[in-house]
Design a protein around this motif. Sequence first.
Motif, PDB file in Angstrom:
ATOM      1  N   ASN A 274       0.812  -1.216   0.000  1.00 23.85           N
ATOM      2  CA  ASN A 274       0.000   0.000   0.000  1.00 23.85           C
ATOM      3  C   ASN A 274       0.846   1.266   0.000  1.00 23.85           C
ATOM      4  OD1 ASN A 274      -2.347  -1.513   0.073  1.00 23.85           O
ATOM      5  ND2 ASN A 274      -2.413  -1.524   2.311  1.00 23.85           N
ATOM      6  N   ALA A 275       2.143   1.143   0.203  1.00 27.22           N
ATOM      7  CA  ALA A 275       3.008   2.317   0.327  1.00 27.22           C
ATOM      8  C   ALA A 275       3.913   2.533  -0.881  1.00 27.22           C
ATOM      9  CB  ALA A 275       3.848   2.200   1.581  1.00 27.22           C
ATOM     10  N   VAL A 276       3.607   1.925  -2.011  1.00 28.74           N
ATOM     11  CA  VAL A 276       4.464   2.058  -3.192  1.00 28.74           C
ATOM     12  C   VAL A 276       4.476   3.504  -3.691  1.00 28.74           C
ATOM     13  CG1 VAL A 276       4.793   1.329  -5.588  1.00 28.74           C
ATOM     14  CG2 VAL A 276       4.214  -0.345  -3.843  1.00 28.74           C
ATOM     15  N   ASP A 277       3.322   4.167  -3.672  1.00 27.67           N
ATOM     16  CA  ASP A 277       3.276   5.558  -4.103  1.00 27.67           C
ATOM     17  C   ASP A 277       4.120   6.450  -3.198  1.00 27.67           C
ATOM     18  OD1 ASP A 277       1.629   4.967  -6.226  1.00 27.67           O
ATOM     19  OD2 ASP A 277      -0.217   5.375  -5.108  1.00 27.67           O
ATOM     20  N   LEU A 278       4.060   6.190  -1.904  1.00 27.67           N
ATOM     21  CA  LEU A 278       4.885   6.951  -0.968  1.00 27.67           C
ATOM     22  C   LEU A 278       6.364   6.711  -1.239  1.00 27.67           C
ATOM     23  CD1 LEU A 278       5.236   8.717   1.566  1.00 27.67           C
ATOM     24  CD2 LEU A 278       5.100   6.609   2.902  1.00 27.67           C
ATOM     25  N   ALA A 279       6.733   5.466  -1.465  1.00 31.54           N
ATOM     26  CA  ALA A 279       8.136   5.143  -1.744  1.00 31.54           C
ATOM     27  C   ALA A 279       8.600   5.825  -3.028  1.00 31.54           C
ATOM     28  CB  ALA A 279       8.316   3.635  -1.850  1.00 31.54           C
ATOM     29  N   ALA A 280       7.747   5.848  -4.037  1.00 32.54           N
ATOM     30  CA  ALA A 280       8.110   6.497  -5.296  1.00 32.54           C
ATOM     31  C   ALA A 280       8.266   8.004  -5.114  1.00 32.54           C
ATOM     32  CB  ALA A 280       7.067   6.198  -6.357  1.00 32.54           C
ATOM     33  N   SER A 281       7.468   8.605  -4.250  1.00 31.03           N
ATOM     34  CA  SER A 281       7.579  10.048  -4.042  1.00 31.03           C
ATOM     35  C   SER A 281       8.769  10.416  -3.169  1.00 31.03           C
ATOM     36  CB  SER A 281       6.294  10.596  -3.433  1.00 31.03           C
ATOM     37  OG  SER A 281       6.106  10.091  -2.139  1.00 31.03           O
ATOM     38  N   LEU A 282       9.254   9.486  -2.364  1.00 34.75           N
ATOM     39  CA  LEU A 282      10.418   9.773  -1.522  1.00 34.75           C
ATOM     40  C   LEU A 282      11.727   9.780  -2.309  1.00 34.75           C
ATOM     41  CD1 LEU A 282       9.625   7.753   1.719  1.00 34.75           C
ATOM     42  CD2 LEU A 282       9.494  10.221   1.382  1.00 34.75           C
ATOM     43  N   ASN A 283      11.775   9.078  -3.440  1.00 37.39           N
ATOM     44  CA  ASN A 283      13.012   9.022  -4.229  1.00 37.39           C
ATOM     45  C   ASN A 283      13.514  10.399  -4.637  1.00 37.39           C
ATOM     46  OD1 ASN A 283      13.754   6.331  -4.198  1.00 37.39           O
ATOM     47  ND2 ASN A 283      12.344   5.806  -5.839  1.00 37.39           N
ATOM     48  N   PRO A 284      12.703  11.248  -5.277  1.00 39.39           N
ATOM     49  CA  PRO A 284      13.236  12.566  -5.655  1.00 39.39           C
ATOM     50  C   PRO A 284      13.556  13.453  -4.453  1.00 39.39           C
ATOM     51  CG  PRO A 284      10.945  12.357  -6.345  1.00 39.39           C
ATOM     52  CD  PRO A 284      11.369  11.034  -5.819  1.00 39.39           C
ATOM     53  N   ILE A 285      12.830  13.266  -3.365  1.00 42.89           N
ATOM     54  CA  ILE A 285      13.109  14.059  -2.164  1.00 42.89           C
ATOM     55  C   ILE A 285      14.511  13.744  -1.645  1.00 42.89           C
ATOM     56  CG2 ILE A 285      12.472  14.395   0.255  1.00 42.89           C
ATOM     57  CD1 ILE A 285       9.542  13.927  -0.635  1.00 42.89           C
ATOM     58  N   PHE A 286      14.823  12.449  -1.520  1.00 48.66           N
ATOM     59  CA  PHE A 286      16.130  12.084  -1.003  1.00 48.66           C
ATOM     60  C   PHE A 286      17.239  12.332  -2.017  1.00 48.66           C
ATOM     61  CE2 PHE A 286      13.528   9.761   2.096  1.00 48.66           C
ATOM     62  CZ  PHE A 286      14.088  10.286   3.250  1.00 48.66           C
ATOM     63  N   THR A 287      16.912  12.345  -3.301  1.00 47.95           N
ATOM     64  CA  THR A 287      17.894  12.730  -4.306  1.00 47.95           C
ATOM     65  C   THR A 287      18.289  14.184  -4.111  1.00 47.95           C
ATOM     66  OG1 THR A 287      17.030  11.134  -5.889  1.00 47.95           O
ATOM     67  CG2 THR A 287      18.316  12.948  -6.783  1.00 47.95           C
ATOM     68  N   ASN A 288      17.313  15.040  -3.890  1.00 46.53           N
ATOM     69  CA  ASN A 288      17.604  16.455  -3.662  1.00 46.53           C
ATOM     70  C   ASN A 288      18.373  16.670  -2.361  1.00 46.53           C
ATOM     71  OD1 ASN A 288      16.415  17.333  -6.023  1.00 46.53           O
ATOM     72  ND2 ASN A 288      14.400  17.528  -5.091  1.00 46.53           N
ATOM     73  N   ILE A 289      18.057  15.899  -1.337  1.00 41.25           N
ATOM     74  CA  ILE A 289      18.815  15.998  -0.085  1.00 41.25           C
ATOM     75  C   ILE A 289      20.273  15.594  -0.311  1.00 41.25           C
ATOM     76  CG2 ILE A 289      19.088  14.979   2.217  1.00 41.25           C
ATOM     77  CD1 ILE A 289      16.014  14.929   2.390  1.00 41.25           C
ATOM     78  N   GLY A 290      20.478  14.555  -1.104  1.00 46.17           N
ATOM     79  CA  GLY A 290      21.846  14.130  -1.414  1.00 46.17           C
ATOM     80  C   GLY A 290      22.617  15.177  -2.192  1.00 46.17           C
ATOM     81  N   ILE A 291      21.955  15.827  -3.142  1.00 45.81           N
ATOM     82  CA  ILE A 291      22.606  16.891  -3.905  1.00 45.81           C
ATOM     83  C   ILE A 291      22.968  18.052  -2.981  1.00 45.81           C
ATOM     84  CG2 ILE A 291      22.217  18.648  -5.678  1.00 45.81           C
ATOM     85  CD1 ILE A 291      20.539  16.496  -7.162  1.00 45.81           C
ATOM     86  N   ALA A 292      22.043  18.423  -2.095  1.00 49.13           N
ATOM     87  CA  ALA A 292      22.318  19.517  -1.160  1.00 49.13           C
ATOM     88  C   ALA A 292      23.469  19.168  -0.214  1.00 49.13           C
ATOM     89  CB  ALA A 292      21.057  19.844  -0.364  1.00 49.13           C
TER      90      ALA A 292
END
Length: 82
Positions: free
Chosen positions: A16-34
């Motif tokens: 049930n959390a696949v959509d949440l997991a997919a939305s977290l990917n770009p968030i953590f990508t941006n955190i990694g870039i920062a």
Amino acid sequence: MLNLFFINTAEKSYPNAVDLAASLNPIFTNIGIALGSSTASFGIKLLPLSKISNAAIIYGFLALAAAIILKQKSSIKENAAA
């Protein structure tokens, strides 16, 4: 590859959390870039420019270690469930 592993783990463990997991990917990508950008900006003040790549190597090894640990934990869980 790590993104696909993350999504596949979410599909298996928390369907049930696949959509949440997919939305977290770009968030953590941006955190990694920062994080990488801030490390480089602090590093330029402390180190010569030729040594900045050493910080990138450290982050690369940390990311590799995290991926290996996550994969091992995932396979241990799969073996226990089987």
